[in-house]
Motif scaffolding. Structure first.
Motif, PDB file in Angstrom:
ATOM      1  N   ILE A  24       0.625  -1.292   0.064  1.00 46.47           N
ATOM      2  CA  ILE A  24       0.050  -0.250   0.183  1.00 46.47           C
ATOM      3  C   ILE A  24       1.344   1.013  -0.362  1.00 46.47           C
ATOM      4  O   ILE A  24       0.488   2.084  -0.650  1.00 46.47           O
ATOM      5  CB  ILE A  24      -0.694  -0.381   1.282  1.00 46.47           C
ATOM      6  CG1 ILE A  24      -2.046  -1.405   1.005  1.00 46.47           C
ATOM      7  CG2 ILE A  24      -1.678   1.292   1.084  1.00 46.47           C
ATOM      8  CD1 ILE A  24      -2.194  -1.310   0.081  1.00 46.47           C
ATOM      9  N   ILE A  25       2.164   1.454   1.177  1.00 44.39           N
ATOM     10  CA  ILE A  25       2.476   2.659   1.082  1.00 44.39           C
ATOM     11  C   ILE A  25       3.569   2.835   0.021  1.00 44.39           C
ATOM     12  O   ILE A  25       3.354   4.339  -1.273  1.00 44.39           O
ATOM     13  CB  ILE A  25       3.593   2.263   2.180  1.00 44.39           C
ATOM     14  CG1 ILE A  25       2.814   2.476   3.100  1.00 44.39           C
ATOM     15  CG2 ILE A  25       4.426   3.548   1.715  1.00 44.39           C
ATOM     16  CD1 ILE A  25       2.336   3.625   3.947  1.00 44.39           C
ATOM     17  N   ASN A  26       4.310   1.442  -0.865  1.00 41.95           N
ATOM     18  CA  ASN A  26       4.918   1.963  -2.269  1.00 41.95           C
ATOM     19  C   ASN A  26       3.722   2.172  -3.348  1.00 41.95           C
ATOM     20  O   ASN A  26       4.011   3.707  -4.015  1.00 41.95           O
ATOM     21  CB  ASN A  26       5.071   0.376  -3.027  1.00 41.95           C
ATOM     22  CG  ASN A  26       6.626  -0.775  -1.878  1.00 41.95           C
ATOM     23  OD1 ASN A  26       6.904   1.126  -1.119  1.00 41.95           O
ATOM     24  ND2 ASN A  26       6.930  -1.481  -1.839  1.00 41.95           N
ATOM     25  N   ALA A  27       2.529   1.635  -3.507  1.00 37.61           N
ATOM     26  CA  ALA A  27       1.213   2.471  -4.002  1.00 37.61           C
ATOM     27  C   ALA A  27       1.054   3.567  -4.114  1.00 37.61           C
ATOM     28  O   ALA A  27       1.260   4.636  -5.304  1.00 37.61           O
ATOM     29  CB  ALA A  27       0.393   1.429  -4.109  1.00 37.61           C
ATOM     30  N   ALA A  28       1.145   4.078  -2.824  1.00 36.00           N
ATOM     31  CA  ALA A  28       0.637   5.441  -2.685  1.00 36.00           C
ATOM     32  C   ALA A  28       2.018   6.264  -2.360  1.00 36.00           C
ATOM     33  O   ALA A  28       0.956   7.805  -3.321  1.00 36.00           O
ATOM     34  CB  ALA A  28       0.377   5.142  -0.819  1.00 36.00           C
ATOM     35  N   GLN A  29       2.916   6.334  -2.791  1.00 36.03           N
ATOM     36  CA  GLN A  29       4.079   6.738  -2.848  1.00 36.03           C
ATOM     37  C   GLN A  29       3.797   6.873  -4.475  1.00 36.03           C
ATOM     38  O   GLN A  29       4.347   8.536  -4.512  1.00 36.03           O
ATOM     39  CB  GLN A  29       5.157   6.654  -2.412  1.00 36.03           C
ATOM     40  CG  GLN A  29       5.259   6.770  -1.128  1.00 36.03           C
ATOM     41  CD  GLN A  29       6.921   5.647  -0.686  1.00 36.03           C
ATOM     42  OE1 GLN A  29       6.620   4.000  -1.348  1.00 36.03           O
ATOM     43  NE2 GLN A  29       7.094   5.752   0.890  1.00 36.03           N
ATOM     44  N   LYS A  30       3.531   6.533  -5.028  1.00 40.78           N
ATOM     45  CA  LYS A  30       3.291   6.754  -6.543  1.00 40.78           C
ATOM     46  C   LYS A  30       1.958   7.217  -7.416  1.00 40.78           C
ATOM     47  O   LYS A  30       2.697   7.946  -8.686  1.00 40.78           O
ATOM     48  CB  LYS A  30       4.128   5.374  -7.347  1.00 40.78           C
ATOM     49  CG  LYS A  30       5.287   4.886  -7.256  1.00 40.78           C
ATOM     50  CD  LYS A  30       4.789   3.202  -7.610  1.00 40.78           C
ATOM     51  CE  LYS A  30       5.709   2.519  -7.750  1.00 40.78           C
ATOM     52  NZ  LYS A  30       6.057   1.086  -7.541  1.00 40.78           N
ATOM     53  N   SER A  31       1.512   7.496  -6.544  1.00 40.14           N
ATOM     54  CA  SER A  31       0.411   8.439  -7.142  1.00 40.14           C
ATOM     55  C   SER A  31      -0.120  10.137  -6.198  1.00 40.14           C
ATOM     56  O   SER A  31       0.122  10.036  -5.000  1.00 40.14           O
ATOM     57  CB  SER A  31      -1.367   7.027  -6.706  1.00 40.14           C
ATOM     58  OG  SER A  31      -1.691   8.346  -7.443  1.00 40.14           O
ATOM     59  N   ASP A  32      -0.542  10.479  -7.015  1.00 39.86           N
ATOM     60  CA  ASP A  32      -0.323  11.786  -6.345  1.00 39.86           C
ATOM     61  C   ASP A  32      -2.348  12.153  -6.281  1.00 39.86           C
ATOM     62  O   ASP A  32      -3.034  12.956  -5.288  1.00 39.86           O
ATOM     63  CB  ASP A  32      -0.381  13.264  -7.495  1.00 39.86           C
ATOM     64  CG  ASP A  32       1.044  13.297  -7.351  1.00 39.86           C
ATOM     65  OD1 ASP A  32       1.497  13.084  -6.772  1.00 39.86           O
ATOM     66  OD2 ASP A  32       0.981  13.909  -8.382  1.00 39.86           O
ATOM     67  N   PHE A  33      -3.147  10.953  -6.352  1.00 38.06           N
ATOM     68  CA  PHE A  33      -3.890  10.583  -6.085  1.00 38.06           C
ATOM     69  C   PHE A  33      -4.465   9.530  -6.207  1.00 38.06           C
ATOM     70  O   PHE A  33      -4.503   8.987  -5.925  1.00 38.06           O
ATOM     71  CB  PHE A  33      -5.193  11.227  -7.490  1.00 38.06           C
ATOM     72  CG  PHE A  33      -4.543  12.335  -8.566  1.00 38.06           C
ATOM     73  CD1 PHE A  33      -5.323  13.043  -8.382  1.00 38.06           C
ATOM     74  CD2 PHE A  33      -3.789  11.678  -9.282  1.00 38.06           C
ATOM     75  CE1 PHE A  33      -4.402  14.512  -9.267  1.00 38.06           C
ATOM     76  CE2 PHE A  33      -3.623  13.090 -10.060  1.00 38.06           C
ATOM     77  CZ  PHE A  33      -3.453  13.651 -10.211  1.00 38.06           C
TER      78      PHE A  33
END
Length: 364
Positions: A24-33
């Protein structure tokens, strides 16, 4: 498919550990939304958001409350002493929508104090007319308007107290007296800001009286886009009911905020991240203080579509993170099929589904 594409999050004090949390953290870091879709009134979703915002700094927190209430609450958190803030919560806290719950308000306070900008997109809560008019009476330069704002504030409080004692009684916003007060103040010479708020109060009343869901979603999209310059090139966290943040068609057969944000991200050659967080068992709180909690029933009409996913939840102490992309690809390729439209919307509309074995009810 769910068995083959899930990882676990272990709760550790104020955060999580485990491969699911890292995913989750890796995915959230890659997206601005980053969009979180929830089932309201539990403590676990604000706990998750607290953990997420401790790891990742967001510029904006966009949430399911009206923009005027959001500004008022944000201002009080920033400017009042702790004692003053507690007194203000005592007087007006039940008008804060979901942020009337202690765990939700603590999350909001943390976000505001971290320097993240908070704004809302929703209609005005039926009992938030009191909150908003309490501020309008302080800024208006029209004496007649001040009297009307005070009248609405007082009457809204009285009607809500009567409702709490007898839920068959109406909220003040639904009465003819309220409509006459709004019409009267709208004919006075008041500021542009006051006129804007009055028109939004009228529109909110129309939504409630007609139970017009489409109009509500139109308003939410409109108010989100009014702030587009604020969030278009920033790191944004959205927190709404699950109905509102699907990439595609919502559970209520409409294209909602999640679809709008997904398309905006796509137009910028990037992607939004859509998370669904749901409890398998436990209880959720009530929208009104002292009203009873509701047990979570995984066989209810709202949750029964998730049964294929709930079946993998065997560890009562861990959260389950299901990756939807491989399931989505097989569904779209016809390798797996489902006649459950809601399940299909979940698979197509969310990137990850977080399953909580047991949730607890949020308290006022």
């Amino acid at each position: 498919m769910a068995q083959n594409h899930h990882t676990l999050l272990s709760v550790e004090k104020d955060s999580f550990t485990g491969s699911g949390w890292e995913t989750i953290i890796n995915a959230a870091q890659k997206s601005d939304f980053v969009l979180i879709g929830e089932d309201h009134f539990t403590n676990e979703v604000p706990f998750f958001c607290n953990a997420l915002t401790s790891k990742i700094k967001f510029d904006n927190f966009i949430c399911e409350i009206d923009p005027y209430s959001a500004n008022i609450i944000q201002s009080k958190i920033k400017t009042l002493t702790e004692e003053q803030l507690q007194n203000y919560i005592h007087d007006f806290g039940n008008t804060f929508s979901f942020y009337a719950l202690a765990s939700e308000f603590d999350l909001l306070s943390k976000i505001v104090k971290s320097g993240t900008n908070v704004f809302g997109t929703d209609q005005i809560l039926m009992i938030a007319d009191r909150l908003i008019c309490s501020e309008l009476k302080l800024i208006t330069e029209n004496k007649a308007a001040k009297i009307i704002y005070q009248r609405i504030e007082d009457q809204s409080k009285d009607y809500f107290s009567a409702f709490l004692n007898d839920p068959s009684k109406p909220m003040y916003m639904l009465t003819e007296e309220y409509a006459k007060n709004l019409e009267e103040v709208s004919n006075l010479k008041v500021s542009t800001y006051e006129k804007e708020v009055i028109e939004k109060l009228k529109l909110t009343t129309k939504i409630y009286k007609e139970q017009n869901h489409h109009l509500r979603i139109q308003l939410m999209k409109n108010q989100l886009m009014e702030q587009y310059e604020v969030w278009k090139d920033k790191k944004n966290l959205f927190k709404f009911g699950a109905n509102h943040v699907s990439k595609g068609e919502s559970f209520l057969k409409i294209y909602d905020l999640g679809n709008l944000v997904d398309n905006i991200a796509d137009s910028q050659y990037t992607s939004s991240l859509h998370l669904l967080i749901v409890g398998k068992s436990g209880s959720q709180g009530s929208p009104f203080k002292d009203f009873p909690e509701s047990p979570i029933d995984s066989n209810s009409s709202n949750l029964k579509a998730l049964k294929p996913f709930f079946d993998i939840v065997v560890n009562e102490k861990a959260w389950y993170c299901l990756e939807m992309l491989p399931i989505r690809e097989k569904l779209e390729n016809g390798e797996i099929t489902t006649n459950d439209v809601q399940l299909s919307r979940i698979i197509k509309g969310f990137d990850y589904v977080l399953l909580i074995p047991k949730v607890t009810a949020g308290k006022f």
